[in-house]
Design a protein around this motif. Structure first.
Motif, PDB file in Angstrom:
ATOM      1  N   PHE A   1       0.826  -1.209   0.000  1.00  0.00           N
ATOM      2  CA  PHE A   1       0.000   0.000   0.000  1.00  0.00           C
ATOM      3  C   PHE A   1       0.861   1.260   0.000  1.00  0.00           C
ATOM      4  N   PHE A   2       1.795   1.340   0.924  1.00  0.00           N
ATOM      5  CA  PHE A   2       2.614   2.552   1.007  1.00  0.00           C
ATOM      6  C   PHE A   2       3.545   2.685  -0.196  1.00  0.00           C
ATOM      7  N   SER A   3       4.029   1.569  -0.727  1.00  0.00           N
ATOM      8  CA  SER A   3       4.831   1.632  -1.960  1.00  0.00           C
ATOM      9  C   SER A   3       4.010   2.184  -3.107  1.00  0.00           C
ATOM     10  N   GLN A   4       2.750   1.750  -3.221  1.00  0.00           N
ATOM     11  CA  GLN A   4       1.901   2.201  -4.321  1.00  0.00           C
ATOM     12  C   GLN A   4       1.562   3.682  -4.214  1.00  0.00           C
ATOM     13  N   LEU A   5       1.272   4.150  -2.996  1.00  0.00           N
ATOM     14  CA  LEU A   5       0.995   5.579  -2.826  1.00  0.00           C
ATOM     15  C   LEU A   5       2.217   6.418  -3.180  1.00  0.00           C
ATOM     16  N   LEU A   6       3.380   6.030  -2.674  1.00  0.00           N
ATOM     17  CA  LEU A   6       4.600   6.779  -2.977  1.00  0.00           C
ATOM     18  C   LEU A   6       4.948   6.692  -4.456  1.00  0.00           C
ATOM     19  N   LEU A   7       4.717   5.525  -5.062  1.00  0.00           N
ATOM     20  CA  LEU A   7       4.952   5.398  -6.503  1.00  0.00           C
ATOM     21  C   LEU A   7       4.078   6.379  -7.278  1.00  0.00           C
ATOM     22  N   GLY A   8       2.804   6.483  -6.908  1.00  0.00           N
ATOM     23  CA  GLY A   8       1.926   7.438  -7.586  1.00  0.00           C
ATOM     24  C   GLY A   8       2.466   8.851  -7.509  1.00  0.00           C
ATOM     25  N   ILE A   9       2.939   9.249  -6.324  1.00  0.00           N
ATOM     26  CA  ILE A   9       3.464  10.607  -6.136  1.00  0.00           C
ATOM     27  C   ILE A   9       4.717  10.836  -6.983  1.00  0.00           C
ATOM     28  N   PHE A  10       5.651   9.898  -6.942  1.00  0.00           N
ATOM     29  CA  PHE A  10       6.920  10.104  -7.652  1.00  0.00           C
ATOM     30  C   PHE A  10       6.776   9.935  -9.164  1.00  0.00           C
ATOM     31  N   ILE A  11       5.830   9.119  -9.619  1.00  0.00           N
ATOM     32  CA  ILE A  11       5.573   9.035 -11.072  1.00  0.00           C
ATOM     33  C   ILE A  11       5.009  10.360 -11.571  1.00  0.00           C
ATOM     34  N   ILE A  12       4.103  10.950 -10.806  1.00  0.00           N
ATOM     35  CA  ILE A  12       3.597  12.279 -11.168  1.00  0.00           C
ATOM     36  C   ILE A  12       4.740  13.293 -11.173  1.00  0.00           C
ATOM     37  N   ALA A  13       5.642  13.187 -10.197  1.00  0.00           N
ATOM     38  CA  ALA A  13       6.789  14.103 -10.133  1.00  0.00           C
ATOM     39  C   ALA A  13       7.689  13.953 -11.354  1.00  0.00           C
ATOM     40  N   MET A  14       7.851  12.722 -11.849  1.00  0.00           N
ATOM     41  CA  MET A  14       8.652  12.534 -13.063  1.00  0.00           C
ATOM     42  C   MET A  14       8.098  13.359 -14.217  1.00  0.00           C
ATOM     43  N   GLY A  15       6.775  13.386 -14.345  1.00  0.00           N
ATOM     44  CA  GLY A  15       6.161  14.115 -15.450  1.00  0.00           C
ATOM     45  C   GLY A  15       6.373  15.614 -15.385  1.00  0.00           C
ATOM     46  N   MET A  16       6.703  16.136 -14.208  1.00  0.00           N
ATOM     47  CA  MET A  16       6.912  17.577 -14.051  1.00  0.00           C
ATOM     48  C   MET A  16       8.332  18.015 -14.405  1.00  0.00           C
ATOM     49  N   LEU A  17       9.184  17.041 -14.736  1.00  0.00           N
ATOM     50  CA  LEU A  17      10.580  17.342 -15.077  1.00  0.00           C
ATOM     51  C   LEU A  17      10.814  17.061 -16.557  1.00  0.00           C
ATOM     52  N   SER A  18      11.626  17.857 -17.179  1.00  0.00           N
ATOM     53  CA  SER A  18      11.915  17.695 -18.602  1.00  0.00           C
ATOM     54  C   SER A  18      13.276  17.038 -18.808  1.00  0.00           C
ATOM     55  N   PRO A  19      13.358  16.009 -19.662  1.00  0.00           N
ATOM     56  CA  PRO A  19      14.657  15.388 -19.932  1.00  0.00           C
ATOM     57  C   PRO A  19      15.672  16.357 -20.516  1.00  0.00           C
ATOM     58  N   SER A  20      15.222  17.340 -21.273  1.00  0.00           N
ATOM     59  CA  SER A  20      16.151  18.253 -21.941  1.00  0.00           C
ATOM     60  C   SER A  20      16.757  19.276 -20.969  1.00  0.00           C
ATOM     61  N   SER A  21      16.048  19.596 -19.880  1.00  0.00           N
ATOM     62  CA  SER A  21      16.550  20.627 -18.969  1.00  0.00           C
ATOM     63  C   SER A  21      16.812  20.131 -17.552  1.00  0.00           C
ATOM     64  N   HIS A  22      16.229  18.981 -17.159  1.00  0.00           N
ATOM     65  CA  HIS A  22      16.400  18.465 -15.794  1.00  0.00           C
ATOM     66  C   HIS A  22      16.714  16.973 -15.819  1.00  0.00           C
ATOM     67  N   LEU A  23      17.612  16.570 -16.704  1.00  0.00           N
ATOM     68  CA  LEU A  23      17.854  15.145 -16.895  1.00  0.00           C
ATOM     69  C   LEU A  23      18.375  14.479 -15.620  1.00  0.00           C
ATOM     70  N   GLY A  24      19.316  15.118 -14.934  1.00  0.00           N
ATOM     71  CA  GLY A  24      19.883  14.519 -13.728  1.00  0.00           C
ATOM     72  C   GLY A  24      18.837  14.326 -12.646  1.00  0.00           C
ATOM     73  N   LEU A  25      18.009  15.341 -12.409  1.00  0.00           N
ATOM     74  CA  LEU A  25      16.963  15.243 -11.386  1.00  0.00           C
ATOM     75  C   LEU A  25      15.911  14.221 -11.794  1.00  0.00           C
ATOM     76  N   LEU A  26      15.567  14.217 -13.080  1.00  0.00           N
ATOM     77  CA  LEU A  26      14.603  13.240 -13.579  1.00  0.00           C
ATOM     78  C   LEU A  26      15.130  11.822 -13.374  1.00  0.00           C
ATOM     79  N   ALA A  27      16.398  11.601 -13.666  1.00  0.00           N
ATOM     80  CA  ALA A  27      16.994  10.277 -13.470  1.00  0.00           C
ATOM     81  C   ALA A  27      16.970   9.888 -11.997  1.00  0.00           C
ATOM     82  N   ALA A  28      17.222  10.866 -11.104  1.00  0.00           N
ATOM     83  CA  ALA A  28      17.201  10.572  -9.666  1.00  0.00           C
ATOM     84  C   ALA A  28      15.798  10.165  -9.213  1.00  0.00           C
TER      85      ALA A  28
END
Length: 415
Positions: free
Chosen positions: A84-111
């Motif tokens: 349960f807690f893995s799934q909730l955190l996964l939802g949050i961090f997957i949404i966070a991935m979408g807010m980062l751009s590979p062209s300008s925030h590649l390192g943070l996106l990879a993290a």
């Protein structure tokens, strides 16, 4: 014995479809889909290659599996709390991935992608342990089949569908946001899923959680041969599939488009049919006889590739061969996952399943991958596929040799 409908209608079995979907959803989002996003964003090939490392957690998950065995939030039970807690955190961090751009925030996106992969691998540890604990003996293959089905459907959604949505409809940010919402919705299935009928106590200390799973397993009669069986059972299948796409294009003369269409459509549908049928058949036949029958079918189905190697290319022939091979592979996978479940002691199921599943990849990764190309070069495609049938025989012989122990797994729960 359970019928096809009753075994899948079990309240312990059908939730595994949605939970399997949750298990499979993040993988493409940190691998193929992320690479596609980086590619269309103009990221250099070298940096795209760097992104392939973010999924390392999937291969190392056995390292922290003892933590999942030892500790659990006292919320939904020992396994479902982690899920349960893995799934909730996964939802949050997957949404966070979408807010980062590979062209300008590649390192943070990879993290962030590394965090998603770690959480996803942790969910897998808990989910594999949960499905091992919750299923009755005669439900293991059906549960394994629904896990496979849910996982593959998720790969379609987070792989192919995500690319279509990102490219033509929603864009990358909202596509990843949608995938994060899907993951959070899957947490509802975790809340509604039943607890195992028998609850095993957690290991008393972390040291026990690390050492006891190994000592308990190796205290069993014939443990080393059982481990060897895990490596050998699908070895012939692994060799036949290692360069199957290359063979169909270069060896059999089909076009890339034909191979892609047949593998995507017939291959996927046939694997699902095989896995679902395997769950039903095993409910009637039991673990040992199912493993033996499906192992023979896996081996014999490799002759289909030999037929393609010695006949002119014909699309319908390829479709039939790919369908038969994938049905047989799906049958074998359902029974094989059921075997891994049956071998786990419920007290240590997170660690033991993680270790056994890692061992099961040895043949595919370290034997089939490196040795298939020199065998093809030495013998040619037709003789190679005959050889893959022979490669499957040691596993079947060992299965027959260990038949008494495997039959006992059908009648004895490992609590």
């Amino acid at each position: 014995m359970s019928s096809f409908s009753s075994v899948y209608a079990s309240p312990r079995v059908y939730p595994l479809l949605v939970l399997g979907f949750a298990s499979g959803l993040p993988l493409a989002l940190v691998t193929g889909t992320l690479q596609a996003w980086a590619t269309v964003s103009g990221v250099s090939l070298q940096n795209i290659g760097f992104l392939t490392l973010v999924g390392t957690a999937y291969t190392l998950k056995f390292l922290w599996a003892p933590l999942v065995d030892r500790y659990a939030p006292d919320f939904l039970g020992r396994r479902r709390s982690w899920m349960f807690f893995s799934q909730l955190l996964l939802g949050i961090f997957i949404i966070a991935m979408g807010m980062l751009s590979p062209s300008s925030h590649l390192g943070l996106l990879a993290a962030v992608a590394v965090i998603v992969a770690f959480l996803s691998a942790t969910q897998d540890i808990a989910f594999d342990a949960y499905s091992t604990d919750v299923l009755r003996d005669n439900e293991r293959a059906a549960g394994a089949a629904l896990k496979v089905l849910g996982y593959r459907l998720a790969m379609i959604v987070s792989g192919g569908l995500a690319l279509v949505l990102a490219g033509s409809w929603l864009g990358w940010q909202y596509t990843y946001a949608l995938m994060g919402v899907f993951m959070m919705l899957c947490a509802l299935a975790t809340v509604l899923a039943p607890e195992p009928e028998v609850i095993a106590a957690a290991p008393r200390t972390l040291g026990v959680a690390v050492v006891a799973p190994l000592s308990e397993f190796f205290s069993r009669r014939g443990a080393v041969l059982i481990l060897l069986l895990i490596v050998l059972y699908k070895l012939g299948d692994a060799f036949a599939g290692a360069l199957s796409t290359t063979f169909l294009i270069r060896g059999a003369g089909f076009s890339t488009e034909e191979v892609g269409a047949v593998n995507k459509i017939f291959g996927l549908v046939a694997t699902i049919i095989g896995a679902l049928a395997g769950g039903s058949i095993m409910a009637r036949m039991g673990l040992y006889r199912s493993l033996l029958l499906f192992g023979i079918l896996q081996a014999v189905s490799n002759f289909g590739y030999w037929v393609l190697a010695v006949t002119p290319p014909h699309l319908y022939t390829m479709g039939m061969v790919v369908a038969i091979e994938n049905v047989c592979g799906g049958l074998g996978t359902a029974a094989f996952v059921a075997l891994l479940m049956a071998l786990c002691n419920q007290q240590f199921s997170a660690t033991q399943f993680a270790l056994l599943s890692a061992l099961s990849a040895v043949g595919r990764t370290y034997l089939a991958g490196p040795f298939t190309p020199p065998l093809v070069e030495a013998f040619g495609w037709p003789q190679f596929f005959v050889f893959t049938v022979l490669i499957a025989l040691p596993g079947l012989v060992l299965l027959w040799f260990k038949r008494d122990e495997i039959r006992q797994l059908d009648t004895t729960d490992r609590h």
